[in-house]
Scaffold this active site. Structure first.
Site, mmCIF file in Angstrom:
data_model
loop_
_atom_site.group_PDB
_atom_site.id
_atom_site.type_symbol
_atom_site.label_atom_id
_atom_site.label_comp_id
_atom_site.label_asym_id
_atom_site.label_seq_id
_atom_site.Cartn_x
_atom_site.Cartn_y
_atom_site.Cartn_z
ATOM 1 N N SER A 199 0.797 -1.227 0.000
ATOM 2 C CA SER A 199 0.000 0.000 0.000
ATOM 3 C C SER A 199 0.833 1.283 0.000
ATOM 4 O O SER A 199 0.321 2.331 -0.332
ATOM 5 C CB SER A 199 -0.933 0.001 1.199
ATOM 6 O OG SER A 199 -0.181 0.032 2.397
ATOM 7 N N HIS A 219 -5.598 -4.479 -0.649
ATOM 8 C CA HIS A 219 -5.538 -3.364 -1.612
ATOM 9 C C HIS A 219 -5.737 -3.851 -3.048
ATOM 10 O O HIS A 219 -5.172 -3.280 -3.984
ATOM 11 C CB HIS A 219 -4.219 -2.601 -1.475
ATOM 12 C CG HIS A 219 -4.152 -1.792 -0.221
ATOM 13 N ND1 HIS A 219 -4.688 -0.526 -0.123
ATOM 14 C CD2 HIS A 219 -3.664 -2.093 1.005
ATOM 15 C CE1 HIS A 219 -4.510 -0.068 1.115
ATOM 16 N NE2 HIS A 219 -3.898 -0.998 1.806
ATOM 17 N N LYS A 256 -12.207 -1.860 2.742
ATOM 18 C CA LYS A 256 -11.599 -0.955 1.757
ATOM 19 C C LYS A 256 -12.505 -0.887 0.519
ATOM 20 O O LYS A 256 -13.595 -0.339 0.605
ATOM 21 C CB LYS A 256 -10.164 -1.396 1.468
ATOM 22 C CG LYS A 256 -9.279 -1.083 2.687
ATOM 23 C CD LYS A 256 -7.851 -1.559 2.578
ATOM 24 C CE LYS A 256 -7.090 -1.141 3.839
ATOM 25 N NZ LYS A 256 -6.099 -2.099 4.286
HETATM 26 C C1 LIG Z 1 -5.799 -2.580 5.688
HETATM 27 C C2 LIG Z 1 -5.007 -3.819 5.671
HETATM 28 C C3 LIG Z 1 -5.225 -4.840 6.604
HETATM 29 C C4 LIG Z 1 -6.193 -4.685 7.745
HETATM 30 O O1 LIG Z 1 -7.510 -4.657 7.284
HETATM 31 P P1 LIG Z 1 -8.693 -4.440 8.332
HETATM 32 O O2 LIG Z 1 -9.849 -5.163 7.766
HETATM 33 O O3 LIG Z 1 -8.895 -2.968 8.421
HETATM 34 O O4 LIG Z 1 -8.243 -5.003 9.630
HETATM 35 C C5 LIG Z 1 -4.510 -6.009 6.466
HETATM 36 N N1 LIG Z 1 -3.604 -6.176 5.483
HETATM 37 C C6 LIG Z 1 -3.348 -5.203 4.584
HETATM 38 C C7 LIG Z 1 -2.354 -5.431 3.497
HETATM 39 C C8 LIG Z 1 -4.035 -3.984 4.659
HETATM 40 O O5 LIG Z 1 -3.764 -3.017 3.793
#
Ligand SMILES: *Cc1c(COP(=O)(O)O)cnc(C)c1O
Length: 405
Positions: free
Chosen positions: A189, A217, A248
């Site tokens: 990210s 992502h 997301k």
């Molecule tokens: C955002 C993210 C997470 C965590 O996701 P949540 O559902 O908010 O706990 C885990 N791994 C990656 C690569 C992320 O970008």
């Protein structure tokens, strides 16, 4: 005496906080008074273009998503007051698990309260001291924590470095490890770097290793029909374990999942601690996520708009004279290199009406400070053009771009 000793605990915390502030590492929280979206209203009443949400498909504040959440709440209630295996599984949770499986091309899926929990609870039930986990050096914090909770031997390969991955595979085999799993973020990210899954799968095959990817992502928009990085790289069917988030692109509320072979998911349901000892996902989230997946399965319109916005923004920001990390992902790092410059730039953008975040060491390597732009399908052409004009103005004011002739 004891009261004094106790007081040193709190003053120690305050000293720690003061130090973070001095070093510019303190993370303030900006307050939004509206729905999440292409534009947001701040608590100062001003509307700004938002370029820093993981709202890739624009569904977080989307009316159809909100309606689906309300409908699921009306049908299934507010919550379950239970973990899944006692009395917390409703029809909508089973439907969502099935929808995720079929969207990703996997056998079965298990839901979690967050992807953080999915990653935290995936390794320990599946691997032990006889096994090895080989992890990309820049993998997400939740993967790192999940690996720490597991007794398997830990190997790390240099970020995105296939030669070093092979070195680690050889080392794990030489150490006589039974099962080996290679773990990587599908997309990283901070840089928008897409993992080389085709090469990773080939290497894993050569050494008899499993492959796990974290698709936080990527799910919903990477690949021709938005299935993820495995579709992007043509390796659907070759990935053994996928973790991802509902927080997301896929609606943006919260919730996570692991998708894999039937046996893997069945073991996780029996043994994965964040699943066994944490509450069921709220029905509103399950219902809205289900409606999102149905919508994305019918049409690639949102995914297509996101990639068109990304291509437009990448081309135009570079044409203005900014340095970006090359790539195709909607994460666009606009490189400013110097930490105070990145901070000042983000602050000036905020004043001018654009929400972007500055990142600097230790979040990114020293001398690699940046503002990270994240595009959304919800951005209109007009909003992107206005954001670009503001980038240009802030860039000239801070002397990052040559003055206008
Ligand atoms: C955002 C993210 C997470 C965590 O996701 P949540 O559902 O908010 O706990 C885990 N791994 C990656 C690569 C992320 O970008």
């Amino acid at each position: 005496m004891s009261a004094q000793v106790k007081e040193t605990f709190f003053s120690g915390l305050q000293a720690n906080l003061d130090q973070m502030r001095e070093q510019g590492l303190y993370k303030p929280e900006r307050v939004i008074a509206s729905r999440q979206g292409a534009e947001v209203v701040g608590d100062d009443g001003r509307t700004r273009i938002n370029l820093c949400a993981n709202n890739y498909l624009g569904l977080s504040g989307d009316e159809a998503t909100v309606r689906a959440a309300i409908a699921a709440t009306e049908q299934y209630g507010y919550g379950l007051s239970s973990v899944r295996f006692i009395c917390g599984t409703q029809t909508v949770h089973k439907q969502l698990e099935q929808a995720i499986s079929s969207f990703l091309g996997m056998d079965d899926t298990i839901l979690y309260a967050a992807a953080f929990d999915a990653n935290g609870g995936v390794f320990e039930p599946l691997f032990d001291e006889h096994d090895a986990i080989i992890s990309d050096a820049l993998n997400h914090a939740s993967i790192i924590d999940g690996i720490r909770l597991c007794k398997a031997a830990r190997y790390r390969y240099l970020h995105n470095d296939m030669a070093d991955l092979e070195v680690q595979l050889k080392a794990a085999r030489a150490a006589g490890k039974r099962h080996i799993v290679v773990v990587t973020d599908g997309v990283f990210s901070m840089d928008g770097t897409i993992a080389q899954l085709d090469k990773i799968c080939d290497l894993a095959d050569a050494y008899g290793a499993l492959v796990m990817i974290d698709e936080c992502h990527a799910s919903g928009f990477m690949g021709a029909t938005g299935r993820g990085t495995h579709e992007h790289h043509g390796v659907m069917g070759r990935i053994d374990i996928i973790t991802g988030t509902l927080g997301k692109a896929l609606g943006g509320a919260m919730g996570g999942f692991t998708a894999a072979r039937r046996e893997v998911i069945e073991i996780l349901r029996q043994k994965s601690r964040p699943y066994l000892f944490s509450n069921t996902l709220a029905p509103s989230i399950a219902g809205a996520s289900l409606s999102v997946l149905q919508r994305l399965s019918k049409s690639t319109e949102l995914r297509d708009r996101l990639h068109a916005n990304t291509a437009f923004f990448r081309r135009e920001i570079a044409a203005l004279g900014f340095t970006i990390k090359p790539g195709t992902h909607p994460v666009v790092p606009v490189m400013l290199f110097d930490a105070p410059v990145a901070q000042k730039f983000a602050a000036r953008m905020y004043e001018l009406g654009v929400l972007v975040t500055g990142f600097f060491y230790p979040v990114v390597p020293m001398g690699q400070a940046r503002v990270r732009v994240q595009l959304s399908a919800a951005h209109s052409q007009q909003q992107l053009e206005r954001a670009l004009a503001i980038f240009e103005q802030a860039g000239r004011e801070l002397g990052l771009l040559p003055a206008k002739s």
